[in-house]
Write a protein that holds these residues in place. Structure first.
Motif, PDB file in Angstrom:
ATOM      1  N   LYS A 482       0.831  -1.207   0.000  1.00 24.51           N
ATOM      2  CA  LYS A 482       0.000   0.000   0.000  1.00 24.51           C
ATOM      3  C   LYS A 482       0.861   1.250   0.000  1.00 24.51           C
ATOM      4  CE  LYS A 482      -4.117  -1.934   2.261  1.00 24.51           C
ATOM      5  NZ  LYS A 482      -4.955  -1.937   3.480  1.00 24.51           N
ATOM      6  N   PHE A 485       2.184   2.030  -3.273  1.00 25.20           N
ATOM      7  CA  PHE A 485       1.126   2.244  -4.265  1.00 25.20           C
ATOM      8  C   PHE A 485       1.037   1.079  -5.252  1.00 25.20           C
ATOM      9  CE2 PHE A 485       2.498   6.408  -2.765  1.00 25.20           C
ATOM     10  CZ  PHE A 485       1.289   6.961  -2.369  1.00 25.20           C
ATOM     11  N   HIS A 487      -0.649  -1.859  -4.125  1.00 25.13           N
ATOM     12  CA  HIS A 487      -1.792  -2.652  -3.668  1.00 25.13           C
ATOM     13  C   HIS A 487      -2.945  -2.606  -4.665  1.00 25.13           C
ATOM     14  CE1 HIS A 487      -4.500  -4.553  -0.807  1.00 25.13           C
ATOM     15  NE2 HIS A 487      -5.380  -3.593  -1.042  1.00 25.13           N
ATOM     16  N   GLU A 488      -3.139  -1.453  -5.274  1.00 26.35           N
ATOM     17  CA  GLU A 488      -4.289  -1.288  -6.174  1.00 26.35           C
ATOM     18  C   GLU A 488      -4.204  -2.217  -7.375  1.00 26.35           C
ATOM     19  OE1 GLU A 488      -6.454   2.232  -8.807  1.00 26.35           O
ATOM     20  OE2 GLU A 488      -4.929   2.755  -7.312  1.00 26.35           O
ATOM     21  N   PHE A 489      -3.046  -2.268  -8.034  1.00 23.82           N
ATOM     22  CA  PHE A 489      -2.942  -3.132  -9.219  1.00 23.82           C
ATOM     23  C   PHE A 489      -2.862  -4.608  -8.812  1.00 23.82           C
ATOM     24  CE2 PHE A 489       1.736  -3.247  -8.721  1.00 23.82           C
ATOM     25  CZ  PHE A 489       2.035  -4.534  -9.147  1.00 23.82           C
ATOM     26  N   MET A 491      -4.549  -6.071  -6.409  1.00 22.93           N
ATOM     27  CA  MET A 491      -5.901  -6.546  -6.140  1.00 22.93           C
ATOM     28  C   MET A 491      -6.691  -6.810  -7.414  1.00 22.93           C
ATOM     29  SD  MET A 491      -5.863  -6.885  -2.965  1.00 22.93           S
ATOM     30  CE  MET A 491      -7.589  -7.278  -2.643  1.00 22.93           C
ATOM     31  N   LYS A 492      -6.228  -6.277  -8.546  1.00 18.76           N
ATOM     32  CA  LYS A 492      -6.911  -6.509  -9.821  1.00 18.76           C
ATOM     33  C   LYS A 492      -6.406  -7.764 -10.531  1.00 18.76           C
ATOM     34  CE  LYS A 492      -7.773  -1.572 -10.618  1.00 18.76           C
ATOM     35  NZ  LYS A 492      -7.483  -0.405 -11.488  1.00 18.76           N
ATOM     36  N   GLN A 496      -4.618 -12.191  -6.814  1.00 20.57           N
ATOM     37  CA  GLN A 496      -4.118 -11.048  -6.033  1.00 20.57           C
ATOM     38  C   GLN A 496      -2.694 -11.298  -5.527  1.00 20.57           C
ATOM     39  OE1 GLN A 496      -7.318 -10.513  -3.192  1.00 20.57           O
ATOM     40  NE2 GLN A 496      -8.728  -9.765  -4.748  1.00 20.57           N
ATOM     41  N   GLN A 512       4.945  -1.888 -12.940  1.00 22.20           N
ATOM     42  CA  GLN A 512       4.424  -2.677 -11.819  1.00 22.20           C
ATOM     43  C   GLN A 512       5.547  -3.468 -11.125  1.00 22.20           C
ATOM     44  OE1 GLN A 512       1.456  -4.807 -14.055  1.00 22.20           O
ATOM     45  NE2 GLN A 512      -0.205  -3.421 -13.442  1.00 22.20           N
ATOM     46  N   HIS A 545       3.386   7.337 -10.405  1.00 22.38           N
ATOM     47  CA  HIS A 545       3.118   6.392  -9.316  1.00 22.38           C
ATOM     48  C   HIS A 545       4.413   6.019  -8.594  1.00 22.38           C
ATOM     49  CE1 HIS A 545      -1.081   5.875 -10.308  1.00 22.38           C
ATOM     50  NE2 HIS A 545      -0.779   5.538 -11.561  1.00 22.38           N
TER      51      HIS A 545
END
Length: 612
Positions: A482, A485, A487-489, A491-492, A496, A512, A545
């Motif tokens: 998190k 930054f 965590h967002e990708f 979780m998709k 996961q 990434q 990011h």
């Protein structure tokens, strides 16, 4: 097919101009013999760690050899005492004895093979572990000039070659030697005259085997070397497949592969061809021996009572047991030479000097992050200075940016700070302590790395982040992701945090991968942060990011940043401009702009490019 293969003499000239026929008489030949003896001694040192099992295997070998020799002796008795005299009293008892002999022989044979395989594989396990452990204690510079695939070949192919030989050949050689000695002893007891007749073929055997093994010895060694080179080439080609395709070098790479593969084919072909002569020669001599024994024995039996029919039959069997061990010894000797060649390549790595801490080196639990370079000079090769008289200071929590053209020494400076290479002159201090007085493991635990190429391992995303600190919990891993930054990708993704990455992070984008690398560094909680072109290969959106993630990572830490994009380092506390290994300018962004020097020109050129 044969016109595509070089003759052993042509091959010999290409691989090594040294004449095989005269090599044993040279000083180099003597040194090689000495090296082989040392290599054998080192191999046996691993086996001797299992003395009890080894002794049991030896006892089983002696037992099996003894009973294998006793069997034909009883057969001879049966022929002379019962079959020739047509008596049946006592024959059943002799047959029971004979059955018991071969039963014990079979059981002892099984036990000796089982035990030796157990000992050999445990010994090879220790050897492979020692080799792999030693690789991780070598200096980083050791890997700079060696193909990774060639090193992999030593850890895999060469070790497996030693393993197979120890499992099979060692017991076979010992058994053959004992069988040879036992057969000769029994033959002398039965008939010295027939024993002398049997020995006629010995000189032919010795000369034939010597002629063959002198040629196979070097061929087997070259075979392992060429195999290692081919593996190295294959590993490089597969790793750089994208570059090969980009520059349309497929034909050249294929041609080079065929050339190296042809060399391997040539060595392997002639090594196996020469080795294949042994059973043919020995088979011919076996038949010759049998014919001579049958002929001479028959004449002696007809002329008088010098020998009996039973003795002739037993002698024919013992003659086979006499020549068979010689055949096996020759074959196993070739395998042993091949194993020694592999073991020499393994021990060559293990003999490399380890990277050791100084005797008075200390462990530092936590660093403040105060760094000082004092007149540091360094060169990778003599006569080519990479860093010259570099001096600067960094206070705890400061960000130091390193700027300059390619080859200026920026990455080298970071590598020296991490003690990947030893200093030539000068000193590097951390919190007032010379880094040579700090244990390397302790030093690197305080450092976090985010490199240009974010290397990720084959495994889950969770495991790759946890690589920064294997003691961390799943909650810590998620928290680090998190803050980076990422965590967002994550979780998709399907699965996961359990999403399985391919080798080198395949399956996700470059940006990434870099975010995961930052999360990994965050989890290690370093005092000093080293960033080497962390955003150079990233698109503009990903860079935003990553910059946010880097700000989280850099907070409260002493940071060294290598960057070509000068807009990313404008907030640095100190910017060092390097050129030709020297610091030519230093200061913050504003001060360097006012100096109107190298940095100002570089910044202006990048700004102009963006406007265009």
């Amino acid at each position: 097919m044969f016109n595509q293969l070089r003759t052993p003499f042509q091959y010999k000239k290409i691989i090594n101009r040294h004449d095989i026929k005269n090599s044993a008489r040279t000083v180099k030949g003597n040194q090689q013999t000495s090296n082989r003896s040392k290599t054998l001694a080192r191999i046996f040192s691993y086996l001797l760690a299992y003395k009890v099992r080894l002794l049991f295997a030896l006892c089983m070998v002696i037992l099996s050899v003894g009973f294998s020799l006793l069997g034909p002796f009883l057969v001879g008795r049966a022929i002379d005492e019962y079959i020739m005299t047509k008596q049946t009293v006592g024959l059943l008892g002799l047959l029971i004895q004979l059955s018991a002999v071969y039963l014990v022989y079979s059981i002892s044979l099984f036990l000796q093979n089982y035990t030796m395989i157990h000992v050999a594989h445990h010994a090879i396990f220790r050897m492979r572990a020692d080799l792999f452990n030693h690789l991780h204690r070598l200096r980083v510079s050791y890997f700079d000039h060696r193909q990774h695939g060639e090193l992999m070949s030593r850890v895999t192919n060469d070790i497996e070659l030693v393993s197979a030989t120890l499992s099979q050949s060692l017991i076979q050689i010992l058994s053959s030697l004992l069988t040879l000695i036992g057969a000769v002893a029994v033959m002398l007891y039965l008939s010295p005259l027939l024993t002398l007749v049997t020995m006629i073929t010995i000189p032919i055997m010795v000369l034939s085997i010597r002629w063959i093994t002198r040629r196979t010895r070097k061929l087997f060694k070259d075979q392992q070397r060429v195999l290692g080179e081919l593996n190295g080439f294959i590993e490089e080609t597969i790793s750089g497949q994208q570059i090969v395709r980009t520059f349309s070098q497929e034909k050249r790479v294929i041609r080079q592969f065929h050339e190296q593969s042809a060399d391997l084919k040539g060595t392997a072909f002639w090594a196996q061809t020469y080795t294949g002569f042994i059973p043919k020669v020995m088979g011919f001599l076996n038949h010759l021996n049998f014919s001579v024994i049958a002929g001479v024995g028959g004449i002696l039996a007809l002329l008088g009572n010098a020998v009996t029919v039973g003795v002739i039959v037993v002698f024919a069997e013992y003659a086979r047991q006499f020549t068979r061990p010689l055949n096996e010894l020759a074959n196993q000797f070739n395998l042993f030479l091949s194993a020694i060649a592999g073991a020499e390549r393994v021990f060559e790595i293990m003999d490399e000097k380890e990277e050791r801490d100084e005797l008075d080196a200390m462990t530092i639990e936590k660093m403040e992050g105060k760094i000082e370079f004092k007149n540091v000079s360094f060169s990778y090769e003599k006569g080519a200075q990479t860093l010259v008289d570099v001096s600067f200071k960094a206070s705890p929590g400061q960000t130091i940016a390193l700027v300059g053209p390619t080859g200026a020494g920026k990455t080298t400076l970071i590598q020296l700070l991490a003690r990947f290479y030893p200093l030539e002159r000068g000193a590097i201090l951390i919190d007032g302590t010379d880094i040579t007085k700090v244990k390397r493991h302790s030093l690197l635990q305080q450092m976090g790395f985010v490199l240009q190429d974010a290397y990720l391992f084959h495994g889950t995303i969770r495991d790759n982040i946890r690589y920064g600190n294997f003691e961390s919990s799943d909650k810590d891993v998620v928290e680090a992701a998190k803050r980076a930054f990422a965590h967002e990708f994550i979780m998709k993704l399907p699965g996961q945090y359990e999403f399985m990455l391919d080798q080198d992070g395949g399956g996700i984008s470059q940006g990434q991968r870099q975010l995961l690398s930052i999360a990994r560094a965050l989890l290690s909680n370093p005092s000093i942060l080293l960033l080497d072109e962390a955003t150079s290969n990233i698109d503009t959106v990903s860079e935003i990011h990553i910059q946010r993630a880097l700000q989280q990572l850099m907070e409260g830490r002493t940071c060294f940043i290598i960057a070509h994009r000068l807009n990313t380092i404008q907030q640095a506390d100190q910017i060092l401009v390097l050129n030709h290994g020297r610091i030519i300018e230093r200061g913050n962004h504003q001060q360097l702009q006012e100096q109107q020097g190298f940095y100002a020109d570089l910044f202006l050129s990048q700004t102009s490019e963006k406007r265009v």
